[in-house]
Design an enzyme around this catalytic site. Structure first.
Site, PDB file in Angstrom:
ATOM      1  N   CYS A   1       0.861  -1.169   0.000  1.00  0.00           N
ATOM      2  CA  CYS A   1       0.000   0.000   0.000  1.00  0.00           C
ATOM      3  C   CYS A   1       0.905   1.229   0.000  1.00  0.00           C
ATOM      4  O   CYS A   1       2.098   1.137   0.237  1.00  0.00           O
ATOM      5  CB  CYS A   1      -0.874   0.009   1.235  1.00  0.00           C
ATOM      6  SG  CYS A   1      -1.817  -1.501   1.424  1.00  0.00           S
TER       7      CYS A   1
ATOM      8  N   ARG B   1       1.405   1.510  -6.029  1.00  0.00           N
ATOM      9  CA  ARG B   1       1.593   0.519  -4.962  1.00  0.00           C
ATOM     10  C   ARG B   1       0.313  -0.249  -4.645  1.00  0.00           C
ATOM     11  O   ARG B   1       0.352  -1.256  -3.935  1.00  0.00           O
ATOM     12  CB  ARG B   1       2.090   1.208  -3.697  1.00  0.00           C
ATOM     13  CG  ARG B   1       3.414   1.909  -3.868  1.00  0.00           C
ATOM     14  CD  ARG B   1       3.794   2.616  -2.594  1.00  0.00           C
ATOM     15  NE  ARG B   1       4.260   1.690  -1.599  1.00  0.00           N
ATOM     16  CZ  ARG B   1       5.512   1.348  -1.395  1.00  0.00           C
ATOM     17  NH1 ARG B   1       6.451   1.880  -2.134  1.00  0.00           N
ATOM     18  NH2 ARG B   1       5.851   0.494  -0.463  1.00  0.00           N
TER      19      ARG B   1
ATOM     20  N   TRP C   1      -3.648  -1.900  -1.369  1.00  0.00           N
ATOM     21  CA  TRP C   1      -3.632  -3.181  -2.063  1.00  0.00           C
ATOM     22  C   TRP C   1      -4.051  -4.199  -1.017  1.00  0.00           C
ATOM     23  O   TRP C   1      -3.336  -4.441  -0.047  1.00  0.00           O
ATOM     24  CB  TRP C   1      -2.234  -3.489  -2.583  1.00  0.00           C
ATOM     25  CG  TRP C   1      -2.183  -4.732  -3.430  1.00  0.00           C
ATOM     26  CD1 TRP C   1      -2.548  -4.861  -4.742  1.00  0.00           C
ATOM     27  CD2 TRP C   1      -1.750  -6.031  -3.009  1.00  0.00           C
ATOM     28  NE1 TRP C   1      -2.361  -6.155  -5.159  1.00  0.00           N
ATOM     29  CE2 TRP C   1      -1.871  -6.894  -4.134  1.00  0.00           C
ATOM     30  CE3 TRP C   1      -1.269  -6.548  -1.814  1.00  0.00           C
ATOM     31  CZ2 TRP C   1      -1.533  -8.238  -4.079  1.00  0.00           C
ATOM     32  CZ3 TRP C   1      -0.927  -7.900  -1.762  1.00  0.00           C
ATOM     33  CH2 TRP C   1      -1.053  -8.727  -2.891  1.00  0.00           C
TER      34      TRP C   1
ATOM     35  N   ASN D   1       0.969   0.173   5.855  1.00  0.00           N
ATOM     36  CA  ASN D   1       1.425  -0.641   4.735  1.00  0.00           C
ATOM     37  C   ASN D   1       2.137  -1.841   5.346  1.00  0.00           C
ATOM     38  O   ASN D   1       3.023  -1.672   6.175  1.00  0.00           O
ATOM     39  CB  ASN D   1       2.395   0.170   3.862  1.00  0.00           C
ATOM     40  CG  ASN D   1       3.132  -0.685   2.850  1.00  0.00           C
ATOM     41  OD1 ASN D   1       2.609  -1.712   2.408  1.00  0.00           O
ATOM     42  ND2 ASN D   1       4.332  -0.290   2.491  1.00  0.00           N
ATOM     43  N   GLY D   2       1.767  -3.057   4.933  1.00  0.00           N
ATOM     44  CA  GLY D   2       2.420  -4.251   5.481  1.00  0.00           C
ATOM     45  C   GLY D   2       1.396  -5.198   6.076  1.00  0.00           C
ATOM     46  O   GLY D   2       0.210  -5.137   5.752  1.00  0.00           O
TER      47      GLY D   2
ATOM     48  N   GLU E   1       8.605 -14.512 -19.866  1.00  0.00           N
ATOM     49  CA  GLU E   1       8.316 -13.087 -19.658  1.00  0.00           C
ATOM     50  C   GLU E   1       7.150 -12.643 -20.568  1.00  0.00           C
ATOM     51  O   GLU E   1       6.282 -11.878 -20.162  1.00  0.00           O
ATOM     52  CB  GLU E   1       9.587 -12.263 -19.932  1.00  0.00           C
ATOM     53  CG  GLU E   1       9.401 -10.755 -20.051  1.00  0.00           C
ATOM     54  CD  GLU E   1       8.880 -10.073 -18.790  1.00  0.00           C
ATOM     55  OE1 GLU E   1       8.686 -10.731 -17.756  1.00  0.00           O
ATOM     56  OE2 GLU E   1       8.635  -8.866 -18.859  1.00  0.00           O
TER      57      GLU E   1
ATOM     58  N   LYS F   1       3.692 -11.102 -19.181  1.00  0.00           N
ATOM     59  CA  LYS F   1       3.246  -9.779 -19.608  1.00  0.00           C
ATOM     60  C   LYS F   1       1.811  -9.847 -20.129  1.00  0.00           C
ATOM     61  O   LYS F   1       0.976  -9.014 -19.800  1.00  0.00           O
ATOM     62  CB  LYS F   1       4.193  -9.283 -20.702  1.00  0.00           C
ATOM     63  CG  LYS F   1       4.467  -7.828 -20.736  1.00  0.00           C
ATOM     64  CD  LYS F   1       5.644  -7.376 -19.936  1.00  0.00           C
ATOM     65  CE  LYS F   1       5.493  -7.605 -18.478  1.00  0.00           C
ATOM     66  NZ  LYS F   1       6.677  -7.389 -17.705  1.00  0.00           N
TER      67      LYS F   1
ATOM     68  N   GLU G   1      -0.727 -10.553 -17.185  1.00  0.00           N
ATOM     69  CA  GLU G   1      -0.978  -9.529 -16.174  1.00  0.00           C
ATOM     70  C   GLU G   1      -1.760  -8.343 -16.697  1.00  0.00           C
ATOM     71  O   GLU G   1      -2.489  -7.711 -15.933  1.00  0.00           O
ATOM     72  CB  GLU G   1       0.300  -9.093 -15.458  1.00  0.00           C
ATOM     73  CG  GLU G   1       1.267  -8.271 -16.249  1.00  0.00           C
ATOM     74  CD  GLU G   1       2.493  -7.872 -15.414  1.00  0.00           C
ATOM     75  OE1 GLU G   1       2.371  -7.636 -14.206  1.00  0.00           O
ATOM     76  OE2 GLU G   1       3.584  -7.781 -15.995  1.00  0.00           O
TER      77      GLU G   1
ATOM     78  N   HIS H   1       6.804 -33.054 -24.229  1.00  0.00           N
ATOM     79  CA  HIS H   1       6.646 -33.770 -22.955  1.00  0.00           C
ATOM     80  C   HIS H   1       5.335 -33.438 -22.258  1.00  0.00           C
ATOM     81  O   HIS H   1       5.182 -33.691 -21.073  1.00  0.00           O
ATOM     82  CB  HIS H   1       7.833 -33.465 -22.037  1.00  0.00           C
ATOM     83  CG  HIS H   1       9.138 -33.938 -22.602  1.00  0.00           C
ATOM     84  ND1 HIS H   1       9.476 -35.268 -22.699  1.00  0.00           N
ATOM     85  CD2 HIS H   1      10.168 -33.249 -23.158  1.00  0.00           C
ATOM     86  CE1 HIS H   1      10.663 -35.390 -23.260  1.00  0.00           C
ATOM     87  NE2 HIS H   1      11.103 -34.176 -23.558  1.00  0.00           N
TER      88      HIS H   1
ATOM     89  N   LYS I   1       2.480  -2.401  -8.050  1.00  0.00           N
ATOM     90  CA  LYS I   1       3.806  -2.261  -8.657  1.00  0.00           C
ATOM     91  C   LYS I   1       4.896  -2.835  -7.763  1.00  0.00           C
ATOM     92  O   LYS I   1       5.843  -3.448  -8.237  1.00  0.00           O
ATOM     93  CB  LYS I   1       4.063  -0.777  -8.929  1.00  0.00           C
ATOM     94  CG  LYS I   1       5.380  -0.490  -9.609  1.00  0.00           C
ATOM     95  CD  LYS I   1       5.357  -0.960 -11.043  1.00  0.00           C
ATOM     96  CE  LYS I   1       6.680  -0.698 -11.749  1.00  0.00           C
ATOM     97  NZ  LYS I   1       6.799  -1.570 -12.935  1.00  0.00           N
TER      98      LYS I   1
HETATM   99  O1  M6R Z   1      10.264  -4.389  -8.009  1.00  0.00           O
HETATM  100  P1  M6R Z   1      10.677  -5.776  -8.424  1.00  0.00           P
HETATM  101  O2  M6R Z   1      11.468  -5.777  -9.681  1.00  0.00           O
HETATM  102  O3  M6R Z   1      11.384  -6.524  -7.329  1.00  0.00           O
HETATM  103  O4  M6R Z   1       9.320  -6.528  -8.723  1.00  0.00           O
HETATM  104  C1  M6R Z   1       9.304  -7.887  -9.031  1.00  0.00           C
HETATM  105  C2  M6R Z   1       7.960  -8.306  -9.611  1.00  0.00           C
HETATM  106  O5  M6R Z   1       6.937  -8.044  -8.700  1.00  0.00           O
HETATM  107  C3  M6R Z   1       7.663  -7.579 -10.928  1.00  0.00           C
HETATM  108  O6  M6R Z   1       8.663  -7.770 -11.874  1.00  0.00           O
HETATM  109  C4  M6R Z   1       6.316  -8.059 -11.502  1.00  0.00           C
HETATM  110  O7  M6R Z   1       6.420  -9.396 -11.892  1.00  0.00           O
HETATM  111  C5  M6R Z   1       5.888  -7.170 -12.677  1.00  0.00           C
HETATM  112  N1  M6R Z   1       4.527  -6.753 -12.495  1.00  0.00           N
HETATM  113  C6  M6R Z   1       5.951  -7.834 -13.985  1.00  0.00           C
HETATM  114  O8  M6R Z   1       5.595  -6.994 -15.033  1.00  0.00           O
END
Ligand code: M6R
Length: 608
Positions: free
Chosen positions: A2, A27, A74, A98-99, A481, A485, A488, A504, A603
């Site tokens: 958060c 966040r 969040w 936050n936490g 990746e 992408k 998400e 497999h 994020k």
């Molecule tokens: O801030 P960070 O690079 O440690 O974050 C890691 C992941 O949470 C981050 O890369 C996440 O997978 C992204 N949303 C992917 O696009």
């Protein structure tokens, strides 16, 4: 995960609180709220959903207080509703958090038995009632908070307001970042989850250390450590820009950030490469690189995939064994680590809880800690022995794009430096690899000129239920990746697979409705991947090839062929990241999702 803010000012703070929250919306964005003290009483406004809902609420029900706290959420404990939105409060205390408070159930039971009535499903509300309970014993705000903090287990950043206290806010940090902002003159103080939130108000900030708590007044702050001793934490100049929440001419931050890649990769390269000599320079790791027995890499999400690419590079070019694991697994594995080893952590935010915990495990087990981070003032950067910065600038879109390619750039330089130190790369080879890296920004600029071609493909993909991404060798992490992408931001199901694993199991999924996106530069594994494409084609799968190969190289019909510029194979992971970003972006746009703030995500993941 958060975002929290606090402001003490000589004028109404509601508008500035919302402005600061806008910078923290990355966040979390399930709900938002603010609280102020007006005529000695606590007042709050909250709204479910995005920050704009809170802004609308404030237009009809404004707040006038000159001291206030704010929160963008969040959800962890309790669904995303107004009832669970922060600030939480009693008649005497208001808290944003936050936490996670791990012992909240135990505290809730105890406080409920003592007559406190809980209104939400959150862990945070236990903090409100705990402090209220201590005040009820006759303690003042500072003593009540001090006593309460001793009872909390877990990770938290807190900002606390008190009824009847128009010039006092208390902040506390354990496991979640918190920064104090020093305002103009003696009349303004600020608090935020990061310096970005405070950028429009001040560039002079003080980072609280683990276990610190602080009493803020308009004239300044006093910081205490976890034992209650007053401590000095030096103010520093923040580099965060007040202008960052600007999409320029782009429709989304993600699009802007994709287009920034040639520039930010150039900045990152300039940081590591001595252009006149064609040599890589990395900071001194304080360890003899020539005799490093192993490199251990850990990270989460996209940053993990950057680390996985680095494994291929380091093993191939520097001939050092690499162990890599996602941080949420590694932190509990009790992995044995070699004496004299390097542990490398990759993180955009530098605040990811699992990555940070793994860093601490590796540090405690004698590893030399290097961190590839984008936010240089972050906790991971501060706890690492050596920082290998990425110069991507602030990344606002939740889907990581430019941070990923800058991570790859920094890691490529690290692999070269390691190879040079170990004698597996000679001067001529170093120059060849450096020259290849220097060409990357130009190639990406060329790739971006083909963007209009992605729209038709996006329309096709948007009608699918599942998408398979395949890659071999260094392209395997790119396949994963690409799938991440797409998942998400478009909410389509996608999987990234090693092309050789297709037979497999996953080949059973292939039919005429299944798009298969193949990441296949013309490298020494291309012919192997061609065989896999033919296996897909034979079962009616629709192949989208991302490659610098000619159209007929696949030897089978292609539904789509995204041409990538021909470049040195060493740099292919960086160049092939761009098409997978554009595929995901355009598919999400066609599907009408919230590209920059996709559902359920945040994020920066500062909780487990
Ligand atoms: O801030 P960070 O690079 O440690 O974050 C890691 C992941 O949470 C981050 O890369 C996440 O997978 C992204 N949303 C992917 O696009």
């Amino acid at each position: 995960m958060c975002g929290i803010v606090g402001i003490l000012s000589s004028r109404p703070v509601a508008h500035d609180l919302v402005d600061a929250l806008r910078r923290l919306e990355y966040r979390g964005y399930d709900s938002a709220g603010i609280a102020t003290v007006e005529d000695g009483r606590l007042q709050r406004r909250r709204a479910e959903g995005k920050l704009r809902n809170l802004e609308t609420r404030l237009l009809s029900e404004p707040l006038q207080g000159h001291i206030g706290i704010g929160h963008t959420r969040w959800a962890t404990h309790g669904g995303p509703s107004e009832r669970n939105a922060h600030p939480h409060m009693s008649a005497r205390v208001s808290v944003v958090h936050n936490g996670i408070i791990e012992n909240f159930r135990e505290l809730k039971a105890e406080l409920t038995a003592a007559g406190h009535v809980f209104e939400s499903d959150t862990d945070t509300e236990a903090v409100v009632h705990l402090i209220t309970h201590e005040l009820g014993k006759g303690l003042g705000p500072v003593e009540a908070v001090k006593a309460s903090l001793k009872r909390l287990r877990g990770a938290f950043a807190l900002a606390i307001l008190f009824a009847g206290e128009n010039d006092m806010m208390i902040a506390a940090r354990l496991g979640s970042p918190l920064v104090i902002g020093h305002g103009n003159g003696n009349s303004e103080m600020y608090l935020g989850s990061d310096a970005i939130a405070l950028a429009p108000f001040t560039d002079t900030v003080t980072y609280l250390e683990e276990g610190d708590w602080a009493v803020l007044q308009r004239t300044g702050s006093v910081i205490y450590d976890r034992d209650g001793n007053a401590v000095e934490r030096p103010p520093v100049k923040s580099q965060a820009s007040a202008l960052l929440v600007d999409k320029g001419n782009h429709r989304h931050f993600m699009a802007k950030e994709i287009y920034e890649q040639p520039e930010v990769i150039s900045h990152t390269l300039a940081h590591y490469i001595d252009m006149s000599e064609g040599r890589v320079r990395i900071p001194d790791l304080g360890i003899d690189l020539a005799s490093v027995p192993r490199v251990t890499i850990s990270a989460c999400g996209t940053a993990y995939y950057a680390g996985l690419v680095a494994k291929y590079w380091i093993e191939r070019f520097a001939r050092v064994p690499v162990e890599i694991d996602i941080a949420s697994e590694m932190r509990y594995r009790e992995a044995p680590l070699p004496e004299g080893g390097i542990a490398l952590f990759v993180s955009q935010s530098g605040e990811t809880a699992d990555t940070l915990a793994t860093l601490r495990y590796c540090k405690a087990n004698g590893q030399r800690i290097a961190a590839v981070v984008n936010v240089r003032t972050s906790t991971i950067a501060r706890e690492a022995d050596v920082v290998l910065p990425t110069l991507a600038g602030p990344e606002i879109g939740v889907a990581s794009t430019k941070a990923f390619t800058c991570q790859l750039t920094a890691l490529a330089c690290f692999a070269i430096a390691l190879g040079r130190a170990r004698g597996t790369i000679d001067e001529a080879r170093e120059r060849e690899l450096v020259d290849a890296l220097i060409e990357v920004p130009r190639h990406i600029t060329d790739e971006l000129t083909t963007e209009p071609r992605y729209e038709a493909l996006a329309h096709t993909l948007s009608k699918s239920h599942d998408v398979l991404y395949l890659g071999r060798g260094v392209s395997f992490p790119l396949a994963m990746e690409g799938a991440l992408k797409l998942k998400e931001i478009s909410y389509l199901h996608a999987e990234g697979y090693a092309a050789g694993e297709l037979k497999h199991g996953p080949i059973a999924l292939i039919d005429e409705n299944m798009p298969v996106i193949v990441v296949a530069p013309m490298d020494d594994l291309f012919e192997k991947t061609v065989s896999n494409m033919q296996e897909v084609a034979a079962r009616g799968g629709k192949i989208v090839l991302i490659s610098n190969a000619p159209d007929d190289a696949a030897g089978c019909a292609l539904a789509n062929h995204i041409q990538v510029p021909t470049a040195h194979v060493f740099t292919s992971p960086i160049l092939y990241a761009v098409p997978i970003q554009l595929i995901a972006y355009h598919t999400a746009v066609v599907m009408g999702t919230d590209v920059d703030q996709p559902r359920n995500l945040a994020k920066s993941v500062t909780v487990e």
